[in-house]
Design a protein around this motif. Structure first.
Motif, mmCIF file in Angstrom:
data_model
loop_
_atom_site.group_PDB
_atom_site.id
_atom_site.type_symbol
_atom_site.label_atom_id
_atom_site.label_comp_id
_atom_site.label_asym_id
_atom_site.label_seq_id
_atom_site.Cartn_x
_atom_site.Cartn_y
_atom_site.Cartn_z
ATOM 1 N N PRO A 13 1.040 -1.121 -0.063
ATOM 2 C CA PRO A 13 -0.508 -0.095 0.062
ATOM 3 C C PRO A 13 0.747 0.833 0.336
ATOM 4 C CG PRO A 13 -0.582 -1.674 1.649
ATOM 5 C CD PRO A 13 -0.158 -2.068 1.154
ATOM 6 N N CYS A 14 0.853 2.272 -0.774
ATOM 7 C CA CYS A 14 1.405 3.485 -0.832
ATOM 8 C C CYS A 14 0.703 4.567 -1.814
ATOM 9 C CB CYS A 14 2.641 2.788 -1.631
ATOM 10 S SG CYS A 14 2.190 2.630 -3.466
ATOM 11 N N ALA A 15 -0.735 4.939 -1.971
ATOM 12 C CA ALA A 15 -1.030 5.945 -1.623
ATOM 13 C C ALA A 15 -0.680 7.217 -1.368
ATOM 14 C CB ALA A 15 -2.776 6.049 -0.809
ATOM 15 N N ALA A 16 0.124 7.221 -0.391
ATOM 16 C CA ALA A 16 0.977 8.862 -0.937
ATOM 17 C C ALA A 16 1.994 8.733 -1.952
ATOM 18 C CB ALA A 16 1.346 9.055 0.470
ATOM 19 N N THR A 17 2.611 7.995 -1.538
ATOM 20 C CA THR A 17 3.186 7.975 -2.610
ATOM 21 C C THR A 17 3.346 8.051 -4.109
ATOM 22 O OG1 THR A 17 5.147 6.195 -1.725
ATOM 23 C CG2 THR A 17 5.706 6.993 -3.741
ATOM 24 N N ILE A 18 2.044 7.518 -4.663
ATOM 25 C CA ILE A 18 1.441 7.471 -6.009
ATOM 26 C C ILE A 18 0.619 9.072 -6.452
ATOM 27 C CG2 ILE A 18 -0.622 6.790 -7.446
ATOM 28 C CD1 ILE A 18 -1.161 4.242 -5.749
ATOM 29 N N ARG A 19 0.400 9.614 -4.574
ATOM 30 C CA ARG A 19 -0.368 10.662 -5.081
ATOM 31 C C ARG A 19 2.080 11.955 -4.862
ATOM 32 N NH1 ARG A 19 -4.325 9.471 -1.434
ATOM 33 N NH2 ARG A 19 -2.783 9.789 0.487
ATOM 34 N N ALA A 20 2.292 11.560 -4.233
ATOM 35 C CA ALA A 20 3.135 12.817 -4.544
ATOM 36 C C ALA A 20 4.348 12.410 -6.248
ATOM 37 C CB ALA A 20 4.400 11.909 -3.418
ATOM 38 N N VAL A 21 4.130 10.999 -6.430
ATOM 39 C CA VAL A 21 5.185 10.800 -7.731
ATOM 40 C C VAL A 21 4.046 11.389 -8.702
ATOM 41 C CG1 VAL A 21 5.350 8.884 -9.380
ATOM 42 C CG2 VAL A 21 5.829 8.778 -7.278
ATOM 43 N N ALA A 22 2.605 11.605 -8.910
ATOM 44 C CA ALA A 22 1.913 12.522 -10.211
ATOM 45 C C ALA A 22 2.560 13.581 -9.439
ATOM 46 C CB ALA A 22 0.093 12.241 -9.786
ATOM 47 N N GLU A 23 2.578 14.327 -8.473
ATOM 48 C CA GLU A 23 2.597 15.516 -8.421
ATOM 49 C C GLU A 23 3.858 15.993 -8.994
ATOM 50 O OE1 GLU A 23 2.623 17.059 -4.825
ATOM 51 O OE2 GLU A 23 0.912 16.937 -4.113
ATOM 52 N N GLU A 24 5.245 14.652 -8.914
ATOM 53 C CA GLU A 24 5.708 14.967 -10.309
ATOM 54 C C GLU A 24 5.920 15.031 -11.311
ATOM 55 O OE1 GLU A 24 10.589 13.059 -9.771
ATOM 56 O OE2 GLU A 24 9.151 12.715 -9.561
ATOM 57 N N ALA A 25 5.066 13.905 -11.493
ATOM 58 C CA ALA A 25 5.315 14.049 -13.178
ATOM 59 C C ALA A 25 4.305 15.094 -13.915
ATOM 60 C CB ALA A 25 3.618 13.020 -13.552
ATOM 61 N N ALA A 26 3.419 15.410 -13.232
ATOM 62 C CA ALA A 26 2.528 17.669 -13.727
ATOM 63 C C ALA A 26 4.241 18.100 -13.530
ATOM 64 C CB ALA A 26 1.531 17.856 -12.135
ATOM 65 N N TYR A 27 4.525 18.337 -12.067
ATOM 66 C CA TYR A 27 5.927 19.451 -12.517
ATOM 67 C C TYR A 27 6.279 18.800 -14.044
ATOM 68 C CZ TYR A 27 10.510 21.361 -11.818
ATOM 69 O OH TYR A 27 11.592 22.356 -11.598
ATOM 70 N N GLY A 28 6.813 18.178 -14.403
ATOM 71 C CA GLY A 28 7.715 17.708 -15.678
ATOM 72 C C GLY A 28 6.896 18.055 -16.364
ATOM 73 N N ALA A 29 5.591 17.715 -16.647
ATOM 74 C CA ALA A 29 4.495 18.446 -17.499
ATOM 75 C C ALA A 29 4.804 19.744 -18.039
ATOM 76 C CB ALA A 29 3.211 17.519 -17.905
#
Length: 445
Positions: A13-29
């Motif tokens: 389980p890593c819901a918090a990490t999924i949300r954090a990595v999604a923020e990184e993806a948004a930053y890259g875009a």
């Protein structure tokens, strides 16, 4: 538009990490104008998988970000079609190597490589489920910044973007093949306990990970630095180095590779073996492909499971298998160091067949060194006593099987390497894998 794959393999389980990595993806875009494909490869049990599906479904829609959440059924369907399309021999064996029933750090990343090929990505950027980002002035510090700034670009052009360069000028025309950092925070929880209980035993045990032919002064330095990442110093500003990146300076939770590397050679698919996913870092270094080393280190932490008796024993078995695979890989690494630039063809691409031949040689390494390492582990763990003595009993009961698995792991690696370019070609012609949530409609070819 440049298309990249930011991947998060997970079996916990890593819901918090999924949300954090999604923020990184948004930053890259947003920052680089890239199309970032966030790829969550989920091997969790049903309750955790359901929780992750809810987390992914709740992610905000971000221009330039496409999210793919694939459970093992989805991954298996993709792999089966790609393997069949490739025409490779032993398709069922290849499927098992790509998606084994046991934990494999290399196999989960290999799956990301093939899916990235199907998505038309030029690079893979890997994170782990047990990691977090550092912050500076209230903002997360994303490694993707340096990865997208440098990866795939000619090293000479990147030299103006970094803090310093230590790259051989002869390599200046080669593209940057790797960008990476390490982690900060606590070292491996189980190894740290050995050091606390008996520093001399710690030196004996961790010393097994250092090739025997290393000079003593290097050996001691490597032992002192192993399993520590970048220490505990918090991020205070960017420091970047254009160099031939040492595999000991980066961690696989904080790494990005150009497809010209992973599209030609896979990672070892060894199961229950820590450190087995570092092979390409050695290959990039020994082939003298440029890299960028940065200090946007990931924050390391350990889940409660790692501190349980069950988690402890599982880790000790994975650590032992890492030490037993070592003699086979050390044979390969010695050969790749000698080969140097000869690992590359005239166009600067890694010679897949040459690497596969070295892997087959590595599989033939005599088991005597592995047996010696098990003897050292047995003696050391019984000296520590307690649950380490229990681990020693478990290793003794599995002794012959562990030695045999190390050899077979190398044979399997060579088999996969032989088939790898057929698999990557089949992936590129496969089209995109089907994402398993609402954003699938946004995935156009």
């Amino acid at each position: 538009m440049r298309r990249v794959c930011l991947t998060l393999p997970t079996n916990r389980p890593c819901a918090a990490t999924i949300r954090a990595v999604a923020e990184e993806a948004a930053y890259g875009a947003r920052r680089f104008g890239a199309e970032v494909h966030l790829l969550v490869l989920d091997s969790c049990d049903a309750p955790a998988l359901a929780g992750h599906r809810e987390t992914v479904a709740a992610l905000p829609e971000v221009p330039g970000v496409v999210v793919h959440h694939l459970d093992e059924d989805g991954q298996r369907a993709f792999l089966r079609e790609v393997i069949t399309r490739s025409g490779a021999a032993a398709p069922e064996q290849l499927l098992d190597l790509m998606l084994p029933s046991r934990v494999s750090y290399g196999a989960c990343t290999n799956r990301a490589f093939l899916i990235a090929e199907a998505l038309g990505c030029t690079s893979v950027h890997r994170r782990d489920s047990d990691s977090r980002y550092q912050y500076l002035d209230g903002q997360p510090v994303f490694p993707l910044h340096h990865e997208l700034a440098s990866l795939g670009r000619r090293a000479a052009d990147v030299s103006a973007l970094v803090t310093r360069s230590r790259l051989d000028p002869a390599c200046a025309d080669r593209p940057v093949a790797l960008v990476g950092g390490s982690f900060v925070g606590e070292m491996s929880v189980d190894v740290a306990e050995i050091q606390r209980l008996d520093p001399s035993v710690y030196e004996d045990v961790v010393g097994l990970s250092v090739p025997a032919d290393h000079p003593e002064i290097w050996r001691r330095n490597l032992i002192a630095e192993s399993f520590r990442g970048a220490g505990t110093t918090a991020f205070g500003g960017d420091r970047t180095t254009l160099t031939s990146v040492s595999p000991t300076r980066v961690d696989m939770c904080n790494i990005a590779l150009d497809r010209e590397v992973y599209g030609r050679v896979p990672l070892p698919p060894a199961t229950d073996t820590i450190g087995s996913d570092y092979f390409l870092l050695h290959l990039v270094h020994d082939a003298r492909l440029p890299g960028v080393l940065h200090n946007r280190h990931i924050v390391n932490f350990h889940t409660g499971e790692r501190r349980s008796d069950e988690g402890f024993l599982a880790y000790q078995l994975r650590f032992a298998k890492f030490l037993l695979l070592g003699p086979h890989l050390d044979t390969v690494y010695a050969a790749t160091r000698r080969a140097g630039d000869a690992l590359l063809d005239p166009d600067g691409h890694v010679r897949t067949a040459a690497v596969a031949a070295l892997l087959r040689d590595g599989a033939r390494t005599a088991p005597a060194e592995g047996a010696r390492r098990l003897d050292v582990l047995d003696r050391s763990y019984r000296t520590l006593g307690g649950r380490y003595a229990t681990a020693a009993d478990a290793l003794t009961a599995r002794r012959d099987r562990l030695l045999d698995e190390a050899r077979r792991d190398m044979e399997d690696f060579a088999l996969l390497a032989d088939a790898w370019q057929d698999l990557t070609r089949a992936s590129r012609t496969h089209g995109r894998p089907v994402p398993q949530h609402r954003e699938s409609a946004r995935c156009t070819a």
